[in-house]
Design a protein around this motif. Structure first.
Motif, mmCIF file in Angstrom:
data_model
loop_
_atom_site.group_PDB
_atom_site.id
_atom_site.type_symbol
_atom_site.label_atom_id
_atom_site.label_comp_id
_atom_site.label_asym_id
_atom_site.label_seq_id
_atom_site.Cartn_x
_atom_site.Cartn_y
_atom_site.Cartn_z
ATOM 1 N N SER A 109 11.304 1.352 -4.226
ATOM 2 C CA SER A 109 10.088 0.559 -4.429
ATOM 3 C C SER A 109 9.458 0.782 -5.802
ATOM 4 C CB SER A 109 9.055 0.921 -3.358
ATOM 5 O OG SER A 109 9.548 0.655 -2.076
ATOM 6 N N SER A 132 7.152 -10.833 -8.838
ATOM 7 C CA SER A 132 7.805 -11.691 -7.855
ATOM 8 C C SER A 132 7.633 -13.154 -8.265
ATOM 9 C CB SER A 132 7.200 -11.467 -6.471
ATOM 10 O OG SER A 132 7.667 -10.273 -5.908
ATOM 11 N N ASP A 137 12.015 -11.138 -5.361
ATOM 12 C CA ASP A 137 11.250 -11.023 -4.126
ATOM 13 C C ASP A 137 11.063 -9.534 -3.856
ATOM 14 O OD1 ASP A 137 11.580 -12.339 -0.721
ATOM 15 O OD2 ASP A 137 10.207 -10.894 -1.599
ATOM 16 N N SER A 185 8.992 -8.040 -1.894
ATOM 17 C CA SER A 185 8.768 -7.661 -0.496
ATOM 18 C C SER A 185 10.100 -7.437 0.224
ATOM 19 C CB SER A 185 7.949 -8.730 0.219
ATOM 20 O OG SER A 185 8.644 -9.964 0.236
ATOM 21 N N SER A 186 11.124 -8.182 -0.177
ATOM 22 C CA SER A 186 12.456 -8.032 0.421
ATOM 23 C C SER A 186 13.365 -7.148 -0.425
ATOM 24 C CB SER A 186 13.125 -9.402 0.589
ATOM 25 O OG SER A 186 12.350 -10.240 1.401
#
Lengths: 111, 112
Positions: A28, A53, A66, A68-69
């Protein structure tokens, strides 16, 4: 789990096709995302660079991130035989300034 | 357009010999890097260099490796006693204030 995963291919497409290249990542802390193109026995050449993003477009190339993914993509429209190369995704994290590369996807565009 | 240059393009050496790989980064860049790529494998970070000192190094960058910026333009990687497993492409990269790194064409090192 590898920090950056990238399908090595090879991916073979006809001239004019839309190409989709992808990477996933697990860390992350990665905040900056690059795509490099590498011809055989040459240095990586920077194609696209994004840090948020969403989508970024440059000519026939679109980079998509992306967060979040934990998934990034590079799309090549109207692919040409000269696009035949290895495409490397690379990421830069907050804990250092080293690039972490994917394995690279070999792309072959057939005329 | 400014670019990173590297010499030599190909270096062949005997195991145990010292080699020096040379790079000329883009002139106004401040951060310098060495990466390597063993044939068929991914590009791996070796070391980063800023303000005349190493800022980060990987596990690969052991005591056999050293880097130097001997003058205002060159950036070198020295391998003191080469091993067979040091055979690889070595890439120099540099960056300015932005986060984008620009790579040189590489030096192919072959250790016999």
């Amino acid at each position: 789990q590898k920090e950056v995963e990238q399908d090595p291919g090879p991916l073979s497409v006809p001239e004019g096709a839309i190409v989709s290249l992808n990477c996933t990542y697990s860390n992350s802390a990665f905040q900056y995302f690059m795509w490099y193109r590498q011809y055989s026995r040459k240095g990586p050449e920077l194609l696209m660079y994004t840090y948020s993003s969403g989508n970024k477009e440059d000519g026939r190339f679109t980079a998509q991130v992306d967060k979040s993914s934990k998934y990034i993509s590079l799309f090549i429209r109207d692919s040409q035989p000269s696009d035949s190369a290895t495409y490397l995704c690379a990421m830069l994290g907050g804990y250092g300034n080293k690039l972490v590369f994917g394995a690279g996807t070999i792309l072959r565009v057939k005329s | 357009e400014p670019e990173v240059t590297q010499t030599p393009s190909h270096q062949v050496t005997q195991m145990g010999q010292e080699v020096i790989l040379r790079c000329v980064p883009i002139s106004n860049h401040l951060y310098f890097y060495w990466y390597r790529q063993i044939l068929g494998q991914k590009v791996e970070f070796l070391v980063s260099f800023y303000n005349n000192e190493i800022s980060e190094k990987s596990e690969i960058f052991d005591d056999q490796f050293s880097v130097e910026r001997p003058d205002g333009s060159n950036f070198t990687l020295k391998i003191r006693s080469t091993k067979l497993e040091d055979s690889a492409m070595y890439f120099c990269a540099s960056r300015g204030e932005a986060d984008t790194q620009y790579f040189g064409p590489g030096t192919r090192l072959t250790v016999l």
